[in-house]
Write an enzyme that holds these catalytic residues in place. Structure first.
Site, PDB file in Angstrom:
ATOM      1  N   LYS A  52      41.035  41.622  36.876  1.00 20.94           N
ATOM      2  CA  LYS A  52      42.328  42.274  36.726  1.00 20.94           C
ATOM      3  C   LYS A  52      43.429  41.501  35.905  1.00 20.94           C
ATOM      4  CE  LYS A  52      40.706  45.320  40.343  1.00 20.94           C
ATOM      5  NZ  LYS A  52      40.899  45.731  41.874  1.00 20.94           N
ATOM      6  N   GLN A  96      43.576  44.198  47.329  1.00 23.18           N
ATOM      7  CA  GLN A  96      42.115  44.298  47.332  1.00 23.18           C
ATOM      8  C   GLN A  96      41.122  44.557  48.455  1.00 23.18           C
ATOM      9  OE1 GLN A  96      40.940  44.311  44.004  1.00 23.18           O
ATOM     10  NE2 GLN A  96      38.720  44.412  44.698  1.00 23.18           N
ATOM     11  N   ASP A 119      46.848  51.466  42.637  1.00 24.90           N
ATOM     12  CA  ASP A 119      45.418  51.975  42.986  1.00 24.90           C
ATOM     13  C   ASP A 119      45.325  53.470  43.023  1.00 24.90           C
ATOM     14  OD1 ASP A 119      43.682  49.813  42.875  1.00 24.90           O
ATOM     15  OD2 ASP A 119      44.245  49.065  44.774  1.00 24.90           O
TER      16      ASP A 119
HETATM   17  N1  GUN Z   1      37.684  47.346  45.944  1.00 28.03           N
HETATM   18  C1  GUN Z   1      36.835  47.855  45.486  1.00 28.03           C
HETATM   19  N2  GUN Z   1      37.327  48.581  44.315  1.00 28.03           N
HETATM   20  C2  GUN Z   1      38.627  48.571  44.582  1.00 28.03           C
HETATM   21  C3  GUN Z   1      39.858  49.120  43.768  1.00 28.03           C
HETATM   22  O1  GUN Z   1      39.785  49.825  42.836  1.00 28.03           O
HETATM   23  N3  GUN Z   1      40.791  48.580  44.292  1.00 28.03           N
HETATM   24  C4  GUN Z   1      41.240  47.985  45.347  1.00 28.03           C
HETATM   25  N4  GUN Z   1      42.376  47.472  45.834  1.00 28.03           N
HETATM   26  N5  GUN Z   1      40.043  47.317  46.163  1.00 28.03           N
HETATM   27  C5  GUN Z   1      39.001  47.676  45.532  1.00 28.03           C
END
Ligand code: GUN
Length: 290
Positions: A52, A96, A119
């Site tokens: 990311k 995350q 998100d």
């Molecule tokens: N864990 C797995 N996919 C995601 C996501 O899209 N965002 C976040 N914050 N955690 C994740």
């Protein structure tokens, strides 16, 4: 069979986002700033967060990783969320998941300012999505919608079967595919661990979206000729022959299913890269919304 090439599509979208950011800066606007909070040392989470951050660099977006030890308390993490909520320089942030067991995902998600929730996990934003109001769509479902658009896949009147009811993929994509719009207007069946005769249902799918985290669960005998398949699963299995020490598996037996599919997304290089560009798009939206 046509491959739904998430890597290539994501690269195209990144170029578009980079162009928009360039224009924004030229007009004297602010450089978008995304923060990713990473708790502990989960290998997959570290890989995702690094990807990311690398994507932010690529499009000219500012990014910061906040790393916290897995012994951090829930209240310390909530304090960090509050600090990020109040920091005017930060346009959007994510925490995350998964978090260590002693911390409630739900409490942390609800503490994030919905305007910075890139998100799209906050209940306010989920509610707006359900009402078809403008909001941050959760990144993976948003990525699937963009793949559908870019490949001009017909969705109107189709039977879309979703396997898995997680709050970040299965549940929101079911809602989005049934909306009165494009992509959308599908008749949706949401299946899960208690579904009886799953195969009977998947065999009727025109569009099959699989997000349950069981490697190669969907096999060729479970799909019909011409199906469009989105494989969201990513499971790591140790593999000494790989430089990384592991091999990635999707939820779909790609080799077998590709013989019957009209379109299919691979793992890796399918939905994963699209998830990341969706996060970039949401962060840009957060910056412009100010
Ligand atoms: N864990 C797995 N996919 C995601 C996501 O899209 N965002 C976040 N914050 N955690 C994740």
């Amino acid at each position: 069979m046509q491959l739904l090439d998430g890597k290539k599509t994501a690269a195209d979208i990144k170029e578009e986002v980079a162009e928009e950011i360039k224009l924004l800066k030229l007009k004297g606007g602010k450089t978008p700033h995304l923060v990713a909070v990473l708790v502990g040392n989960n290998g997959a989470s570290i890989t995702y967060v690094n990807a990311k951050i690398a994507a932010c660099d690529k499009v000219g977006m500012q990014s910061t990783i906040v790393r916290l030890h897995d012994t951090v308390t829930e209240s310390e993490l909530l304090d960090k969320v509050e600090e990020l909520n109040n920091d005017a320089d930060i346009d959007g942030f994510i925490v995350q998941l998964p978090l260590p067991k002693h911390i409630s995902d739900k409490k942390v998600t609800e503490a994030i300012d919905p305007k910075k929730d890139v998100d799209g996990f906050h209940p306010w934003n989920i509610g707006k999505m359900m009402l078809n109001l403008p909001t941050f769509l959760p990144a993976t479902p948003f990525g699937i919608l963009q793949l559908i658009e870019r490949y001009n896949i017909e969705t109107n009147g189709k039977h879309c079967v979703v396997v898995g009811r997680s709050s970040i993929v299965g549940s929101p994509i079911s809602n989005l595919m049934s909306r009165n719009s494009y992509p959308g207007n599908c008749t949706v069946t949401l299946t899960h661990s208690r579904t009886v005769n799953l195969k009977e249902i998947t065999l009727t799918a025109d569009i099959l979206i699989v997000a349950l985290g069981k490697p190669e669960f969907i096999t060729a005998d479970m799909v019909k000729e011409g199906v469009v398949v989105f494989d969201v699963g990513i499971t790591r299995k140790a593999d000494k022959s790989k430089k990384s020490g592991y091999k990635l598996y999707g939820d779909v037996d790609f080799k077998g299913v590709q013989e019957k599919a009209s379109f299919i997304s691979p793992v890796p290089g399918g939905v994963g890269p699209m998830t990341i560009v969706s996060l970039l798009k949401n962060t840009l939206l957060a910056t412009k919304g100010k």
